[in-house]
Motif scaffolding. Structure first.
Motif, PDB file in Angstrom:
ATOM      1  N   UNK A   1      59.338 -16.799  84.321  1.00 16.24           N
ATOM      2  CA  UNK A   1      59.950 -18.008  84.278  1.00 16.24           C
ATOM      3  C   UNK A   1      60.891 -18.498  82.981  1.00 16.24           C
ATOM      4  N   UNK A   2      59.922 -17.863  81.961  1.00 14.42           N
ATOM      5  CA  UNK A   2      60.613 -18.485  80.826  1.00 14.42           C
ATOM      6  C   UNK A   2      61.882 -17.463  80.326  1.00 14.42           C
ATOM      7  N   UNK A   3      62.072 -16.418  81.159  1.00 15.62           N
ATOM      8  CA  UNK A   3      63.358 -15.677  80.980  1.00 15.62           C
ATOM      9  C   UNK A   3      63.057 -14.198  80.205  1.00 15.62           C
ATOM     10  N   UNK A   4      61.628 -13.787  80.270  1.00 19.16           N
ATOM     11  CA  UNK A   4      61.223 -12.493  79.766  1.00 19.16           C
ATOM     12  C   UNK A   4      60.977 -11.388  80.903  1.00 19.16           C
ATOM     13  N   UNK A   5      61.723 -10.577  80.837  1.00 20.79           N
ATOM     14  CA  UNK A   5      61.659  -9.651  82.138  1.00 20.79           C
ATOM     15  C   UNK A   5      60.285  -9.149  82.275  1.00 20.79           C
ATOM     16  N   UNK A   6      59.806  -8.570  83.574  1.00 21.83           N
ATOM     17  CA  UNK A   6      58.592  -7.756  83.558  1.00 21.83           C
ATOM     18  C   UNK A   6      58.796  -6.550  82.801  1.00 21.83           C
ATOM     19  N   UNK A   7      60.054  -5.946  82.705  1.00 20.42           N
ATOM     20  CA  UNK A   7      60.505  -4.829  82.094  1.00 20.42           C
ATOM     21  C   UNK A   7      60.133  -4.750  80.640  1.00 20.42           C
ATOM     22  N   UNK A   8      59.887  -5.798  80.055  1.00 20.39           N
ATOM     23  CA  UNK A   8      59.421  -6.020  78.729  1.00 20.39           C
ATOM     24  C   UNK A   8      57.940  -6.121  78.470  1.00 20.39           C
ATOM     25  N   UNK A   9      57.179  -6.196  79.531  1.00 22.39           N
ATOM     26  CA  UNK A   9      55.843  -6.677  79.202  1.00 22.39           C
ATOM     27  C   UNK A   9      54.797  -5.638  79.405  1.00 22.39           C
ATOM     28  N   UNK A  10      53.782  -5.787  78.632  1.00 19.29           N
ATOM     29  CA  UNK A  10      52.491  -4.913  78.723  1.00 19.29           C
ATOM     30  C   UNK A  10      51.590  -5.617  78.815  1.00 19.29           C
ATOM     31  N   UNK A  11      50.376  -5.616  79.409  1.00 21.27           N
ATOM     32  CA  UNK A  11      49.201  -6.187  79.872  1.00 21.27           C
ATOM     33  C   UNK A  11      47.903  -5.546  79.059  1.00 21.27           C
ATOM     34  N   UNK A  12      47.173  -6.443  78.644  1.00 26.31           N
ATOM     35  CA  UNK A  12      45.737  -5.987  77.841  1.00 26.31           C
ATOM     36  C   UNK A  12      44.778  -7.040  78.586  1.00 26.31           C
ATOM     37  N   UNK A  13      43.518  -6.073  79.118  1.00 28.28           N
ATOM     38  CA  UNK A  13      42.565  -6.952  79.627  1.00 28.28           C
ATOM     39  C   UNK A  13      41.850  -7.497  78.548  1.00 28.28           C
TER      40      UNK A  13
ATOM     41  N   UNK B   1      60.344 -18.071  71.947  1.00 24.41           N
ATOM     42  CA  UNK B   1      60.688 -17.525  70.774  1.00 24.41           C
ATOM     43  C   UNK B   1      60.920 -15.802  71.208  1.00 24.41           C
ATOM     44  N   UNK B   2      60.185 -15.353  72.303  1.00 26.74           N
ATOM     45  CA  UNK B   2      60.311 -14.111  72.583  1.00 26.74           C
ATOM     46  C   UNK B   2      61.449 -13.720  73.614  1.00 26.74           C
ATOM     47  N   UNK B   3      61.749 -15.074  74.475  1.00 26.11           N
ATOM     48  CA  UNK B   3      62.727 -14.997  75.332  1.00 26.11           C
ATOM     49  C   UNK B   3      63.993 -14.640  74.669  1.00 26.11           C
ATOM     50  N   UNK B   4      64.142 -15.314  73.443  1.00 28.59           N
ATOM     51  CA  UNK B   4      65.395 -15.501  72.686  1.00 28.59           C
ATOM     52  C   UNK B   4      65.740 -13.999  72.008  1.00 28.59           C
ATOM     53  N   UNK B   5      64.912 -13.320  72.233  1.00 32.43           N
ATOM     54  CA  UNK B   5      65.009 -11.696  71.421  1.00 32.43           C
ATOM     55  C   UNK B   5      65.146 -10.795  72.594  1.00 32.43           C
ATOM     56  N   UNK B   6      65.142  -9.413  72.238  1.00 35.95           N
ATOM     57  CA  UNK B   6      65.068  -8.485  72.919  1.00 35.95           C
ATOM     58  C   UNK B   6      63.769  -7.831  72.831  1.00 35.95           C
ATOM     59  N   UNK B   7      62.894  -8.199  72.397  1.00 43.08           N
ATOM     60  CA  UNK B   7      61.478  -7.722  71.980  1.00 43.08           C
ATOM     61  C   UNK B   7      60.634  -7.410  73.265  1.00 43.08           C
ATOM     62  N   UNK B   8      59.709  -6.501  73.009  1.00 39.00           N
ATOM     63  CA  UNK B   8      58.646  -6.300  74.209  1.00 39.00           C
ATOM     64  C   UNK B   8      57.575  -7.501  73.932  1.00 39.00           C
ATOM     65  N   UNK B   9      56.807  -7.635  74.698  1.00 40.11           N
ATOM     66  CA  UNK B   9      55.630  -8.698  74.707  1.00 40.11           C
ATOM     67  C   UNK B   9      54.525  -8.019  75.422  1.00 40.11           C
ATOM     68  N   UNK B  10      53.183  -8.264  74.699  1.00 37.45           N
ATOM     69  CA  UNK B  10      51.983  -7.671  75.087  1.00 37.45           C
ATOM     70  C   UNK B  10      51.041  -9.003  75.603  1.00 37.45           C
ATOM     71  N   UNK B  11      50.761  -9.288  76.778  1.00 37.14           N
ATOM     72  CA  UNK B  11      50.171 -10.257  77.195  1.00 37.14           C
ATOM     73  C   UNK B  11      48.648 -10.198  77.445  1.00 37.14           C
ATOM     74  N   UNK B  12      47.608 -10.542  76.797  1.00 39.68           N
ATOM     75  CA  UNK B  12      46.104 -10.248  76.830  1.00 39.68           C
ATOM     76  C   UNK B  12      45.458 -11.617  77.296  1.00 39.68           C
ATOM     77  N   UNK B  13      44.174 -11.042  78.005  1.00 41.84           N
ATOM     78  CA  UNK B  13      43.246 -12.072  78.335  1.00 41.84           C
ATOM     79  C   UNK B  13      42.497 -12.286  77.487  1.00 41.84           C
ATOM     80  N   UNK B  14      41.935 -13.685  77.114  1.00 45.90           N
ATOM     81  CA  UNK B  14      40.948 -13.966  76.395  1.00 45.90           C
ATOM     82  C   UNK B  14      40.459 -15.262  77.111  1.00 45.90           C
TER      83      UNK B  14
END
Length: 337
Positions: free
Chosen positions: A234-246, A188-201
């Motif tokens: 690997x899913x096609x979401x560039x690192x330049x679109x990603x934020x990380x959250x602990x 869903x995210x890869x098909x868009x130009x949206x940013x993505x935040x990945x959080x650890x839980x």
């Protein structure tokens, strides 16, 4: 044994000539603590870093959703839920939620995070249709003609909700499960130009606070986020679109939260902007002596400023006006005006 590198972030205006700028932002560092699974391996000069690590730590982070990272940014929280730990049930209608979001933007929010499913400890899942009904009218109003004028994020673990939100104008998906709850989220995210935040839980909201355990919470969280970035790429979401959250408070004891907060600068080695969501969390109340979530603003500001001093770029907060005021004073004291 693998080495991890924690830059010792500084903000003093008298930056040594040999110091390096951290993530292209407002902090600098000239020393780095080397961490291993066996413990600290000591401190080295920044000049002695492996070249690839130095490049990741120092590189200017690309803009995401139109935001650059030379100064800290505030993400205002709007929960359209009846049961969120701090503001659940506050908004009885979409119009009230929209008005609250507009107020946060006027107070200084740089982006807004709209959520329709509580992920507080013990919370039960919400059906997709209900989550969509709670969030999409709000997002559409904020992003439509005459909208709020700042980027809008959707706080969801579900791909169908993310797709609906992106179609309504959202430009960031804030997934507290780092795409593990719904296997369709990456597509869903890869098909868009949206940013993505990945959080650890650790665990699901229903059980995550039962008995959280780690070998080394700081390095375990780092390794997890590193793996989830790789999965996104690997899913096609560039690192330049990603934020990380602990993931403060998501499967962590107060001691785990404090360890992560003391070592936030380690996460810069992932090469992504860092988002911190500590606002009004339970550990702030237990340490600061504030039983009511709404009374934890001063503690939230203290944690926020400590994170800013480590170069954390995005701060997800309920009390935008108060934190914005604190940041203005912090910048003035640092000579930035």
């Amino acid at each position: 044994m693998r080495s991890y590198y924690r830059p010792i972030a500084q903000t003093d205006p008298l930056r040594p000539q040999a110091a390096r700028r951290l993530a292209g932002g407002w902090c600098w560092f000239d020393r780095v603590e080397v961490l291993t699974r066996a413990g600290s391996a000591g401190v080295i000069a920044a000049a002695d870093l492996p070249p690839d690590v130095a490049a990741r730590l120092c590189a200017q982070r690309p803009a995401i959703v139109g935001l650059s990272w030379q100064v800290p940014k505030l993400m205002g929280i709007v929960n359209t839920t009846p049961d969120s730990f701090s503001d659940g049930g506050r908004f009885g209608s979409s119009a009230e939620a929209v008005a609250a979001a507009q107020a946060l933007a006027a107070e200084g929010a740089d982006l807004l995070d709209i959520g329709g499913e509580s992920t507080r400890p013990g919370a039960a899942p919400v059906p997709e249709a209900e989550e969509i009904a709670r969030t999409i009218p709000v997002i559409a109003a904020l992003c439509g003609a005459g909208g709020v004028g700042v980027p809008v994020s959707v706080d969801t673990r579900k791909a169908v909700v993310a797709r609906a939100a992106l179609a309504a104008g959202a430009v960031l998906v804030n997934d507290v499960s780092a795409m593990e709850h719904d296997p369709q989220m990456a597509a869903a995210v890869a098909a868009s130009t949206a940013g993505l935040c990945l959080m650890h839980a650790q665990g699901s909201p229903e059980t995550m606070q039962a008995a959280p355990r780690y070998d080394n919470v700081v390095l375990d969280v780092y390794d997890y986020l590193e793996a989830r970035i790789a999965a996104a790429e690997a899913a096609g979401i560039a690192r330049a679109r990603i934020l990380v959250d602990p993931g403060i408070g998501f499967g962590k004891s107060p001691e785990h939260n404090l360890a992560l907060l003391r070592n936030l600068s380690l996460l810069h080695d992932l090469g992504c902007p860092i988002l911190l969501g500590a606002s009004r969390k339970r550990f702030i109340g237990s340490i600061g002596g504030a039983a009511l979530a709404q009374a934890r603003g001063p503690g939230t500001l203290a944690v926020t400023l400590a994170a800013v001093a480590q170069g954390v770029q995005v701060h997800r907060v309920h009390d935008v006006a108060e934190v914005a005021q604190g940041l203005r004073l912090w910048r003035a004291l640092g000579g930035e005006g």
